[in-house]
Scaffold this motif. Structure first.
Motif, mmCIF file in Angstrom:
data_model
loop_
_atom_site.group_PDB
_atom_site.id
_atom_site.type_symbol
_atom_site.label_atom_id
_atom_site.label_comp_id
_atom_site.label_asym_id
_atom_site.label_seq_id
_atom_site.Cartn_x
_atom_site.Cartn_y
_atom_site.Cartn_z
ATOM 1 N N HIS A 123 0.809 -1.215 0.000
ATOM 2 C CA HIS A 123 0.000 0.000 0.000
ATOM 3 C C HIS A 123 0.848 1.274 0.000
ATOM 4 O O HIS A 123 0.342 2.377 0.229
ATOM 5 N N ALA A 124 2.146 1.126 -0.262
ATOM 6 C CA ALA A 124 3.076 2.261 -0.160
ATOM 7 C C ALA A 124 2.694 3.426 -1.063
ATOM 8 O O ALA A 124 2.853 4.592 -0.699
ATOM 9 N N LYS A 125 2.179 3.117 -2.247
ATOM 10 C CA LYS A 125 1.837 4.186 -3.186
ATOM 11 C C LYS A 125 0.637 5.002 -2.716
ATOM 12 O O LYS A 125 0.433 6.126 -3.172
ATOM 13 N N GLN A 126 -0.156 4.449 -1.802
ATOM 14 C CA GLN A 126 -1.364 5.123 -1.329
ATOM 15 C C GLN A 126 -1.187 5.742 0.053
ATOM 16 O O GLN A 126 -1.562 6.882 0.271
ATOM 17 N N TRP A 127 -0.602 4.980 0.970
ATOM 18 C CA TRP A 127 -0.420 5.505 2.316
ATOM 19 C C TRP A 127 0.664 4.738 3.073
ATOM 20 O O TRP A 127 0.906 3.555 2.824
ATOM 21 N N LEU A 128 1.305 5.459 3.979
ATOM 22 C CA LEU A 128 2.306 4.886 4.887
ATOM 23 C C LEU A 128 2.085 5.509 6.258
ATOM 24 O O LEU A 128 1.998 6.733 6.373
ATOM 25 N N ILE A 129 1.962 4.667 7.276
ATOM 26 C CA ILE A 129 1.738 5.179 8.632
ATOM 27 C C ILE A 129 2.716 4.507 9.598
ATOM 28 O O ILE A 129 2.928 3.296 9.546
ATOM 29 N N PHE A 130 3.283 5.325 10.483
ATOM 30 C CA PHE A 130 4.226 4.830 11.489
ATOM 31 C C PHE A 130 3.739 5.297 12.867
ATOM 32 O O PHE A 130 4.164 6.353 13.365
ATOM 33 N N PRO A 131 2.826 4.518 13.471
ATOM 34 C CA PRO A 131 2.193 4.929 14.740
ATOM 35 C C PRO A 131 3.192 5.195 15.860
ATOM 36 O O PRO A 131 2.945 6.039 16.731
ATOM 37 N N GLU A 132 4.314 4.487 15.832
ATOM 38 C CA GLU A 132 5.309 4.642 16.903
ATOM 39 C C GLU A 132 5.948 6.034 16.910
ATOM 40 O O GLU A 132 6.579 6.434 17.902
ATOM 41 N N ASN A 133 5.795 6.770 15.800
ATOM 42 C CA ASN A 133 6.420 8.097 15.706
ATOM 43 C C ASN A 133 5.487 9.237 16.121
ATOM 44 O O ASN A 133 5.884 10.403 16.081
ATOM 45 N N ILE A 134 4.253 8.916 16.502
ATOM 46 C CA ILE A 134 3.324 9.963 16.934
ATOM 47 C C ILE A 134 3.822 10.585 18.238
ATOM 48 O O ILE A 134 4.165 9.888 19.188
ATOM 49 N N GLY A 135 3.873 11.921 18.249
ATOM 50 C CA GLY A 135 4.298 12.645 19.441
ATOM 51 C C GLY A 135 3.280 13.699 19.833
ATOM 52 O O GLY A 135 2.197 13.796 19.247
ATOM 53 N N SER A 183 10.950 11.073 12.296
ATOM 54 C CA SER A 183 10.238 12.281 11.884
ATOM 55 C C SER A 183 8.903 11.979 11.211
ATOM 56 O O SER A 183 7.897 12.639 11.476
ATOM 57 N N ILE A 184 8.891 10.975 10.331
ATOM 58 C CA ILE A 184 7.684 10.714 9.539
ATOM 59 C C ILE A 184 6.648 9.937 10.351
ATOM 60 O O ILE A 184 6.923 8.841 10.821
ATOM 61 N N VAL A 185 5.479 10.536 10.483
ATOM 62 C CA VAL A 185 4.351 9.866 11.140
ATOM 63 C C VAL A 185 3.482 9.195 10.083
ATOM 64 O O VAL A 185 3.039 8.063 10.255
ATOM 65 N N ALA A 186 3.252 9.903 8.963
ATOM 66 C CA ALA A 186 2.414 9.339 7.893
ATOM 67 C C ALA A 186 2.667 10.071 6.582
ATOM 68 O O ALA A 186 3.006 11.255 6.576
ATOM 69 N N ILE A 187 2.519 9.345 5.487
ATOM 70 C CA ILE A 187 2.580 9.914 4.140
ATOM 71 C C ILE A 187 1.374 9.394 3.361
ATOM 72 O O ILE A 187 1.124 8.186 3.343
ATOM 73 N N PHE A 188 0.658 10.298 2.725
ATOM 74 C CA PHE A 188 -0.519 9.915 1.949
ATOM 75 C C PHE A 188 -0.417 10.467 0.532
ATOM 76 O O PHE A 188 -0.044 11.631 0.341
ATOM 77 N N ALA A 189 -0.735 9.626 -0.443
ATOM 78 C CA ALA A 189 -0.760 10.084 -1.827
ATOM 79 C C ALA A 189 -1.950 11.011 -2.018
ATOM 80 O O ALA A 189 -3.080 10.664 -1.673
ATOM 81 N N GLY A 190 -1.701 12.202 -2.541
ATOM 82 C CA GLY A 190 -2.770 13.152 -2.778
ATOM 83 C C GLY A 190 -3.171 13.932 -1.540
ATOM 84 O O GLY A 190 -2.530 13.837 -0.483
ATOM 85 N N THR A 191 -4.260 14.667 -1.667
ATOM 86 C CA THR A 191 -4.742 15.518 -0.573
ATOM 87 C C THR A 191 -6.214 15.256 -0.253
ATOM 88 O O THR A 191 -6.869 16.083 0.374
ATOM 89 N N LYS A 192 -6.722 14.098 -0.698
ATOM 90 C CA LYS A 192 -8.129 13.777 -0.493
ATOM 91 C C LYS A 192 -8.397 13.522 0.993
ATOM 92 O O LYS A 192 -7.858 12.590 1.597
ATOM 93 N N VAL A 193 -9.241 14.359 1.561
ATOM 94 C CA VAL A 193 -9.483 14.350 3.005
ATOM 95 C C VAL A 193 -10.055 13.019 3.489
ATOM 96 O O VAL A 193 -9.579 12.459 4.487
ATOM 97 N N SER A 194 -11.059 12.501 2.796
ATOM 98 C CA SER A 194 -11.750 11.285 3.249
ATOM 99 C C SER A 194 -10.797 10.096 3.329
ATOM 100 O O SER A 194 -10.851 9.304 4.279
ATOM 101 N N THR A 195 -9.895 9.976 2.349
ATOM 102 C CA THR A 195 -8.929 8.859 2.331
ATOM 103 C C THR A 195 -7.961 8.964 3.498
ATOM 104 O O THR A 195 -7.667 7.972 4.171
ATOM 105 N N ILE A 196 -7.462 10.171 3.751
ATOM 106 C CA ILE A 196 -6.496 10.383 4.832
ATOM 107 C C ILE A 196 -7.147 10.110 6.188
ATOM 108 O O ILE A 196 -6.576 9.418 7.038
#
Length: 317
Positions: free
Chosen positions: A31-43, A73-86
């Motif tokens: 799912h890398a092309k759509q989203w990447l999330i790293f919960p352990e990096n949330i501060g 540093s990276i908490v999450a990366i999302f392809a595009g800016t579509k609010v509902s998907t993020i």
């Protein structure tokens, strides 16, 4: 590198991607092309911003300020800016994790605010002061540019008239030897700076500019007034009062663009005034965007989005 080992560079790059790196076994690859999330990096303090990775395609990136642009540093990366998907992906994180966030800095876009409100409900939203100031600077530059086009038209007309009369065209020169067109073109950078940071030449040019174009001087003073509020107001209450006075100056100026800025500030005044609580900005996000651009330039562009994200997250996540 390939030449050093007497190996074809492209072949070495493929070997590294397919065999030497752990890219093939990367858990987030599907799912890398759509989203990447790293919960352990949330501060407690996050930034959210958008950047272009390849061919102008925008990605929304959430970063942890505490990591200071390094690993984690990276908490999450999302392809595009579509609010509902993020929002859909972020809400998969536990409420406890998301409740850790105390403050999130963002730009003026309503989409960013919606994401922050839905996913980090306990976080204070802080609109980046530099995005607000940028709007004012753009309004000022628009006034300068309009005058510059008028100056170009005037010069072209004078050249045509000189040709008709078989005369050599001699443009009017100001005391610093700028023509009117040059004066307006060369004033671009001084209008971005505070007067105390001007060079002697810029100071002399500004005197001529403001004398010839009082509306530019008025707009410049409005920009400086807004900058002064952010620099000197020591509390939220003082900032609120000073902004009210600034609104009156904007109304008296009659500039449509500045009225638009004033309305934008009015609609977003809570998140803008939240800046004066901790004086937080989105500078960390902008700095991280610069690191991404440098990383992209180092590898001469992005040929494989998934592999680029893999390398990026390996270093910064």
């Amino acid at each position: 590198m390939g030449g050093f080992y007497n190996v074809d560079g492209k072949k070495l790059s493929r070997q590294y991607r397919d065999h030497l790196s752990e890219f093939k076994d990367w858990k987030q690859k599907p799912h890398a092309k759509q989203w990447l999330i790293f919960p352990e990096n949330i501060g407690s303090y996050l930034s959210i911003d958008e950047t272009a990775l390849s061919k102008g395609e925008l990605y929304t990136i959430i970063t942890n300020k505490k990591a200071k642009g390094k690993k984690g540093s990276i908490v999450a990366i999302f392809a595009g800016t579509k609010v509902s998907t993020i929002i859909e992906q972020l809400l998969k994180l536990s409420a406890k994790k998301r409740a850790k966030v105390k403050e999130i800095t963002l730009d003026i876009a309503n989409s960013m605010k919606t994401i922050a409100k839905k996913c980090f409900p306990k976080a204070i939203q802080v609109t980046d002061r530099f995005h607000v100031q940028k709007l004012a600077l753009e309004a000022l530059q628009d006034i300068r540019i309009k005058h510059r086009w008028d100056a170009i038209d005037l010069e072209n007309q004078e050249i045509k008239e000189a040709k008709i009369d078989n005369k050599i065209y001699k443009p009017q020169l100001f005391c610093n030897e700028d023509t009117r067109k040059q004066l307006l073109a060369r004033s671009r950078y001084l209008l971005y700076k505070a007067p105390q940071n001007w060079t002697q030449n810029q100071y002399e040019r500004s005197k001529i500019l403001f004398q010839e174009y009082p509306d530019i001087k008025t707009a410049f003073n409005l920009v400086q007034g807004l900058r002064t509020i952010f620099n000197t107001a020591k509390s939220l209450e003082i900032a609120y009062t000073k902004l009210a006075h600034w609104y009156k100056d904007v109304e008296q100026s009659g500039f449509r663009a500045f009225n638009t800025i004033a309305n934008t500030i009015t609609l977003n005044y809570i998140s803008i005034l939240n800046y004066f609580i901790n004086r937080s900005t989105n500078a960390s996000a902008e700095s991280f965007n610069a690191k991404i651009k440098a990383f992209r330039a180092q590898f001469r562009g992005v040929k494989n989005i998934e592999f680029f994200l893999f390398r990026l997250t390996t270093i910064f996540a």
